[in-house]
Design a protein around this motif. Structure first.
Motif, PDB file in Angstrom:
ATOM      1  N   ALA A   1       0.902  -1.292   0.174  1.00 57.05           N
ATOM      2  CA  ALA A   1       0.118   0.013  -0.189  1.00 57.05           C
ATOM      3  C   ALA A   1       0.946   1.137   0.011  1.00 57.05           C
ATOM      4  CB  ALA A   1      -0.984   0.124   1.067  1.00 57.05           C
ATOM      5  N   VAL A   2       1.905   1.224   0.725  1.00 61.64           N
ATOM      6  CA  VAL A   2       2.994   2.325   0.745  1.00 61.64           C
ATOM      7  C   VAL A   2       3.420   2.579  -0.552  1.00 61.64           C
ATOM      8  CG1 VAL A   2       5.162   3.113   1.614  1.00 61.64           C
ATOM      9  CG2 VAL A   2       3.443   2.202   3.137  1.00 61.64           C
ATOM     10  N   GLY A   3       3.774   1.647  -1.315  1.00 65.45           N
ATOM     11  CA  GLY A   3       4.380   1.599  -2.667  1.00 65.45           C
ATOM     12  C   GLY A   3       3.388   2.373  -3.537  1.00 65.45           C
ATOM     13  N   ARG A   4       2.083   1.888  -3.467  1.00 65.75           N
ATOM     14  CA  ARG A   4       1.309   2.357  -4.413  1.00 65.75           C
ATOM     15  C   ARG A   4       0.981   3.918  -4.073  1.00 65.75           C
ATOM     16  NH1 ARG A   4      -1.629  -2.511  -2.962  1.00 65.75           N
ATOM     17  NH2 ARG A   4      -3.023  -1.246  -1.657  1.00 65.75           N
TER      18      ARG A   4
ATOM     19  N   ALA B   1       8.131  -1.362   5.054  1.00 65.79           N
ATOM     20  CA  ALA B   1       7.420  -0.246   4.905  1.00 65.79           C
ATOM     21  C   ALA B   1       8.405   1.007   4.572  1.00 65.79           C
ATOM     22  CB  ALA B   1       6.308   0.009   5.988  1.00 65.79           C
ATOM     23  N   ALA B   2       9.693   1.047   5.221  1.00 67.17           N
ATOM     24  CA  ALA B   2      10.232   2.087   5.127  1.00 67.17           C
ATOM     25  C   ALA B   2      10.937   2.114   3.892  1.00 67.17           C
ATOM     26  CB  ALA B   2      11.493   1.856   6.280  1.00 67.17           C
TER      27      ALA B   2
ATOM     28  N   ILE C   1       5.574   5.233  10.809  1.00 68.09           N
ATOM     29  CA  ILE C   1       4.924   3.954  10.917  1.00 68.09           C
ATOM     30  C   ILE C   1       4.475   3.856  12.207  1.00 68.09           C
ATOM     31  CG2 ILE C   1       5.525   1.569  10.894  1.00 68.09           C
ATOM     32  CD1 ILE C   1       7.761   1.836   9.203  1.00 68.09           C
ATOM     33  N   THR C   2       3.309   3.385  12.431  1.00 69.68           N
ATOM     34  CA  THR C   2       2.845   3.161  13.956  1.00 69.68           C
ATOM     35  C   THR C   2       2.319   1.576  14.078  1.00 69.68           C
ATOM     36  OG1 THR C   2       1.182   3.729  15.573  1.00 69.68           O
ATOM     37  CG2 THR C   2       0.446   3.975  13.341  1.00 69.68           C
ATOM     38  N   VAL C   3       2.467   1.189  15.281  1.00 66.61           N
ATOM     39  CA  VAL C   3       2.227  -0.273  15.379  1.00 66.61           C
ATOM     40  C   VAL C   3       0.874  -0.332  16.392  1.00 66.61           C
ATOM     41  CG1 VAL C   3       3.418  -2.521  16.462  1.00 66.61           C
ATOM     42  CG2 VAL C   3       4.873  -1.011  15.118  1.00 66.61           C
ATOM     43  N   GLU C   4       0.197  -1.030  16.070  1.00 64.17           N
ATOM     44  CA  GLU C   4      -0.946  -1.342  16.847  1.00 64.17           C
ATOM     45  C   GLU C   4      -0.979  -2.569  17.742  1.00 64.17           C
ATOM     46  OE1 GLU C   4      -4.076  -1.389  13.880  1.00 64.17           O
ATOM     47  OE2 GLU C   4      -3.131   0.374  13.075  1.00 64.17           O
ATOM     48  N   PRO C   5      -0.597  -2.501  18.895  1.00 62.70           N
ATOM     49  CA  PRO C   5      -0.561  -3.936  19.667  1.00 62.70           C
ATOM     50  C   PRO C   5      -1.674  -4.544  19.776  1.00 62.70           C
ATOM     51  CG  PRO C   5       0.008  -2.108  21.041  1.00 62.70           C
ATOM     52  CD  PRO C   5      -0.526  -1.351  19.934  1.00 62.70           C
ATOM     53  N   ALA C   6      -1.481  -6.026  19.840  1.00 69.13           N
ATOM     54  CA  ALA C   6      -2.485  -7.124  19.887  1.00 69.13           C
ATOM     55  C   ALA C   6      -3.277  -6.900  21.136  1.00 69.13           C
ATOM     56  CB  ALA C   6      -2.268  -8.470  19.779  1.00 69.13           C
TER      57      ALA C   6
END
Length: 273
Positions: free
Chosen positions: A195-198, A234-235, A242-247
């Motif tokens: 998605a980042v590449g697009r 992603a980088a 970039i944000t990480v969503e914990p489980a």
């Protein structure tokens, strides 16, 4: 455009998301302090119906920390009068200059219908809203009679003392192209490096200098063993933040944060070399 997001090609800024469905609001102050003390750059919040207020949580997090930036992704435009949103953002921006990252979007359409706020043309509303919001936050007097946004000589008494970035996001290509046109940063909730590449292709095509914020969920590597690969990919694709969503059941938040920090350092080395 502001320089609030990292430049493409530089090491991405890293953050952690406080997911309102998984944690009650009373857990936020300690969570925000954990992010601040860890050395991460940003705490990200959601305004999801009918869980928690994005701006009430942002005010709480900003008041309880001194360094980190606090992002809100996303404020649903059908649910919020643009003049009120401008007032609230300007207030927080003046109290905590340089630390607020507000984002706007369509909102989940089923939720908007539940709240009696769904509109026939979310794209028209988002464009009208973004243009008016930018002008209000710039201290301009705004008179507009759009399809949805209607203002009569509205000017903020206390606009932000420095430029406030505006982020936008969504899933459809039309929304992402509108975000590239009008926003300082584009928020991608999912999709990883692909998605980042697009999105990077859209930005390059349109000449936009907007940054790209990517959310990585538990199913995409937001865990201790998977963080390095997901963040590095992603980088490389061009994510600036970039944000990480914990489980929901993540047993080791400090360990996850350390994994995210280590992955970010590796990603930065990969990009610069």
């Amino acid at each position: 455009m502001t320089d609030v997001l990292a430049d493409a090609g530089a090491a991405p800024r890293l953050g952690l998301t406080f997911v309102p469905w998984d944690r009650p609001p009373e857990d936020l102050p300690a969570f925000a302090r954990l992010v601040e003390d860890s050395g991460l750059d940003t705490l990200w919040l959601w305004e999801d119906c009918f869980a928690q207020s994005g701006l009430a949580c942002a005010a709480t997090a900003l008041a309880g920390t001194s360094r980190i930036r606090v992002g809100v992704a996303l404020l649903p435009t059908p649910l919020r009068n643009v003049a009120l949103t401008a007032m609230e953002l300007a207030t927080l921006a003046r109290l905590y200059p340089g630390r607020l990252l507000p984002g706007i979007g369509h909102g989940v359409q089923d939720w908007m219908a539940q709240a009696g706020a769904k509109v026939a043309s979310p794209m028209t509303l988002l464009r009208e809203y973004a243009v008016a919001l930018r002008a209000l936050l710039a201290g301009e007097e705004v008179t507009v009679s759009g399809r949805y946004v209607k203002l009569d000589r509205v000017r903020l008494r206390y606009p932000p003392t420095e430029p406030l970035p505006l982020l936008m996001g969504g899933f459809g290509e039309k929304t992402l192209r509108l975000s590239a046109e009008l926003a300082d940063g584009v928020l991608l909730a999912r999709g990883g490096a692909e998605a980042v590449g697009r999105m990077r292709g859209v930005l390059d095509e349109t000449g936009s200098r907007a940054g790209i914020v990517l959310g990585i969920g538990p199913e995409e590597g937001a865990n201790i063993p998977g963080a390095a690969e997901a963040i590095t990919a992603a980088a490389r694709a061009g994510a600036t933040d970039i944000t990480v969503e914990p489980a929901p059941d993540e047993p080791d938040l400090p360990g996850l944060i350390e994994a995210v920090r280590a992955a970010g350092g590796h990603a930065g080395e990969t990009i610069t070399t």
